[in-house]
Write an enzyme that holds these catalytic residues in place. Sequence first.
Site, PDB file in Angstrom:
ATOM      1  CD  GLU A  97     -23.357  73.121  12.465  1.00  0.00           C
ATOM      2  OE1 GLU A  97     -22.585  73.425  11.631  1.00  0.00           O
ATOM      3  OE2 GLU A  97     -23.988  73.576  13.233  1.00  0.00           O
ATOM      4  CG  LEU A 209      -4.310  60.905  20.292  1.00  0.00           C
ATOM      5  CD1 LEU A 209      -5.731  61.321  21.295  1.00  0.00           C
ATOM      6  CD2 LEU A 209      -3.525  59.794  20.903  1.00  0.00           C
ATOM      7  CG  HIS A 214      -3.271  72.223  18.135  1.00  0.00           C
ATOM      8  ND1 HIS A 214      -2.262  72.844  19.086  1.00  0.00           N
ATOM      9  CD2 HIS A 214      -3.714  73.018  17.236  1.00  0.00           C
ATOM     10  CE1 HIS A 214      -2.267  74.143  18.368  1.00  0.00           C
ATOM     11  NE2 HIS A 214      -2.921  74.068  17.566  1.00  0.00           N
ATOM     12  NE  ARG A 219     -10.511  76.714  20.589  1.00  0.00           N
ATOM     13  CZ  ARG A 219     -10.778  77.903  20.510  1.00  0.00           C
ATOM     14  NH1 ARG A 219     -11.378  78.779  21.166  1.00  0.00           N
ATOM     15  NH2 ARG A 219     -10.483  78.505  18.889  1.00  0.00           N
TER      16      ARG A 219
HETATM   17  C1  LIG Z   1      -8.203  81.497  23.638  1.00  0.00           C
HETATM   18  C2  LIG Z   1      -8.508  81.758  22.335  1.00  0.00           C
HETATM   19  C3  LIG Z   1      -8.820  83.028  21.891  1.00  0.00           C
HETATM   20  C4  LIG Z   1      -9.241  82.716  20.310  1.00  0.00           C
HETATM   21  N1  LIG Z   1      -9.504  84.198  20.014  1.00  0.00           N
HETATM   22  C5  LIG Z   1      -9.595  84.292  18.634  1.00  0.00           C
HETATM   23  C6  LIG Z   1     -10.176  85.371  17.973  1.00  0.00           C
HETATM   24  O1  LIG Z   1     -10.446  86.378  18.691  1.00  0.00           O
HETATM   25  N2  LIG Z   1     -10.507  85.441  16.624  1.00  0.00           N
HETATM   26  C7  LIG Z   1     -10.135  84.512  15.803  1.00  0.00           C
HETATM   27  O2  LIG Z   1     -10.634  84.525  14.540  1.00  0.00           O
HETATM   28  N3  LIG Z   1      -9.722  83.291  16.302  1.00  0.00           N
HETATM   29  C8  LIG Z   1      -9.525  83.022  17.610  1.00  0.00           C
HETATM   30  N4  LIG Z   1      -9.145  81.781  18.115  1.00  0.00           N
HETATM   31  C9  LIG Z   1      -8.660  81.065  17.300  1.00  0.00           C
HETATM   32  C10 LIG Z   1      -7.236  80.772  16.764  1.00  0.00           C
HETATM   33  O3  LIG Z   1      -6.671  81.827  16.234  1.00  0.00           O
HETATM   34  C11 LIG Z   1      -6.978  79.356  16.015  1.00  0.00           C
HETATM   35  O4  LIG Z   1      -7.618  79.711  14.721  1.00  0.00           O
HETATM   36  C12 LIG Z   1      -7.805  78.338  16.580  1.00  0.00           C
HETATM   37  O5  LIG Z   1      -7.224  78.155  17.917  1.00  0.00           O
HETATM   38  C13 LIG Z   1      -7.151  76.973  15.784  1.00  0.00           C
HETATM   39  O6  LIG Z   1      -5.869  76.735  16.289  1.00  0.00           O
HETATM   40  P1  LIG Z   1      -4.643  76.351  15.122  1.00  0.00           P
HETATM   41  O7  LIG Z   1      -4.754  77.162  13.681  1.00  0.00           O
HETATM   42  O8  LIG Z   1      -3.539  76.274  15.834  1.00  0.00           O
HETATM   43  O9  LIG Z   1      -5.356  74.840  14.964  1.00  0.00           O
HETATM   44  P2  LIG Z   1      -5.703  73.955  13.363  1.00  0.00           P
HETATM   45  O10 LIG Z   1      -6.655  75.058  12.751  1.00  0.00           O
HETATM   46  O11 LIG Z   1      -6.455  72.826  14.044  1.00  0.00           O
HETATM   47  O12 LIG Z   1      -4.339  73.705  12.699  1.00  0.00           O
HETATM   48  C14 LIG Z   1      -3.462  73.149  13.665  1.00  0.00           C
HETATM   49  C15 LIG Z   1      -2.037  73.596  12.878  1.00  0.00           C
HETATM   50  O13 LIG Z   1      -1.773  73.131  11.709  1.00  0.00           O
HETATM   51  C16 LIG Z   1      -1.406  74.372  11.112  1.00  0.00           C
HETATM   52  N5  LIG Z   1      -2.253  74.974   9.977  1.00  0.00           N
HETATM   53  C17 LIG Z   1      -3.512  74.551   9.655  1.00  0.00           C
HETATM   54  N6  LIG Z   1      -4.001  75.462   8.842  1.00  0.00           N
HETATM   55  C18 LIG Z   1      -3.162  76.307   8.392  1.00  0.00           C
HETATM   56  C19 LIG Z   1      -2.895  77.116   7.644  1.00  0.00           C
HETATM   57  N7  LIG Z   1      -3.823  77.601   6.680  1.00  0.00           N
HETATM   58  N8  LIG Z   1      -1.693  77.848   7.311  1.00  0.00           N
HETATM   59  C20 LIG Z   1      -0.689  77.437   8.045  1.00  0.00           C
HETATM   60  N9  LIG Z   1      -0.821  76.505   9.019  1.00  0.00           N
HETATM   61  C21 LIG Z   1      -1.799  76.052   9.281  1.00  0.00           C
HETATM   62  C22 LIG Z   1      -0.894  75.269  12.216  1.00  0.00           C
HETATM   63  O14 LIG Z   1       0.467  74.908  12.566  1.00  0.00           O
HETATM   64  C23 LIG Z   1      -1.682  74.879  13.136  1.00  0.00           C
HETATM   65  O15 LIG Z   1      -1.120  75.122  14.501  1.00  0.00           O
HETATM   66  C24 LIG Z   1      -8.866  81.785  19.465  1.00  0.00           C
HETATM   67  C25 LIG Z   1      -8.494  80.596  20.000  1.00  0.00           C
HETATM   68  C26 LIG Z   1      -8.256  80.485  21.537  1.00  0.00           C
HETATM   69  C27 LIG Z   1      -7.712  79.149  22.039  1.00  0.00           C
END
Ligand SMILES: Cc1cc2nc3c(=O)[nH]c(=O)nc-3n(C[C@H](O)[C@H](O)[C@H](O)COP(=O)(O)OP(=O)(O)OC[C@H]3O[C@@H](n4cnc5c(N)ncnc54)[C@H](O)[C@@H]3O)c2cc1C
Length: 313
Positions: A97, A209, A214, A219
């Site tokens: 960034e 991809l 995801h 989003r």
């Molecule tokens: C509608 C909406 C509202 C939200 N509101 C909030 C909020 O109020 N506050 C907030 O903090 N966040 C919020 N988020 C963010 C949300 O909690 C997730 O952090 C974000 O969507 C990323 O998703 P993810 O962790 O599945 O994806 P990624 O970070 O891309 O990870 C993909 C997958 O990899 C695995 N993974 C990655 N890192 C780890 C790890 N460290 N440990 C275990 N498994 C892992 C998991 O299976 C995960 O699903 C919001 C998201 C959405 C869509």
Amino acid sequence: MTTQFEIIDNLNYIPVLDHGFCGLIETLGSDDAVCDAARVSYGAGTRSSRDNRGLIRYLVRNGHTSPLEMTAIKLHVKAPIFVLRQMFRHRTHSANENSARYSIMSDEFYLPSDEQIKPQSQNNKQGRAGEIDAISKHGVRWIMQTAYENAYAAYNVLLGEREGSEEHYNAYSDESPLLSADFPGIARELARSVIPVAVYSEMYWQQSLHNMFHLIKLRSDNHAQYEIRQYANAIYELIKPKFPICCEAFDDYVRNGVSLSHMELILLKEILTHDQTWLKEQITNRTPIEFASAYNLTLREAKDFCVRFDIDF
Ligand SMILES: Cc1cc2nc3c(=O)[nH]c(=O)nc-3n(C[C@H](O)[C@H](O)[C@H](O)COP(=O)(O)OP(=O)(O)OC[C@H]3O[C@@H](n4cnc5c(N)ncnc54)[C@H](O)[C@@H]3O)c2cc1C
């Protein structure tokens, strides 16, 4: 900072919001490459493009997603910092960034359009809903714009740039100076503290991809904030032509699909053994809470369930 004007004629870019954009810099892989990776596990077999479609749909339908990770998509994204912050929550990316320690921050701030200025939603704590009168919308935009201008003027003053900032900060009068006449300004990394999260920043972003799907699934959903939805939709438009079969499968099995909870499944089974008249009676003969609790659903879950099947609740 790259302006929207600079990318407007570039077909690899899509303008987003009032100053932002998404651009596709390059991709690694294709639908065929996904299939090649998958065939390491399934053996060579047949390789027509029709077979590729069947294979990709099988992979996506069954969550065998590692072949989709054999790809890379590099984007150029310019967005308000609060949108970038939401994107950064998706940890499966690489990004670089614009540095506000190194360079002067942009004076471009996100100003929502009239139609996006709405009250706090009463039933979704993370959303907006309802209407605000036109006069107030105008006032909201004015207040936001004024706050941005004041913040940017403060930023300039802190950087030691007084020119043009006097009308906001008249503290330079001879009687009571806030800063000494030879104030050199403070470091950019500190001065940026006064800038609101609506300011635009830009970055390069790379993801496979699979991980981008995801991000797009989460989003571009209606529960996500309007502003990041515009970015998710733009990203999807850019990658679709590069991975058309993968995107079709993603649309069919993931993006436009739903998953049901155990309680919802039990309810669905009951519906299938009765008819819709039965369900409507169940809903109208009870309070919504009674209906929901009869199936161990929260009120919200019961409502979402009915919405999925186009049933009034
Ligand atoms: C509608 C909406 C509202 C939200 N509101 C909030 C909020 O109020 N506050 C907030 O903090 N966040 C919020 N988020 C963010 C949300 O909690 C997730 O952090 C974000 O969507 C990323 O998703 P993810 O962790 O599945 O994806 P990624 O970070 O891309 O990870 C993909 C997958 O990899 C695995 N993974 C990655 N890192 C780890 C790890 N460290 N440990 C275990 N498994 C892992 C998991 O299976 C995960 O699903 C919001 C998201 C959405 C869509």
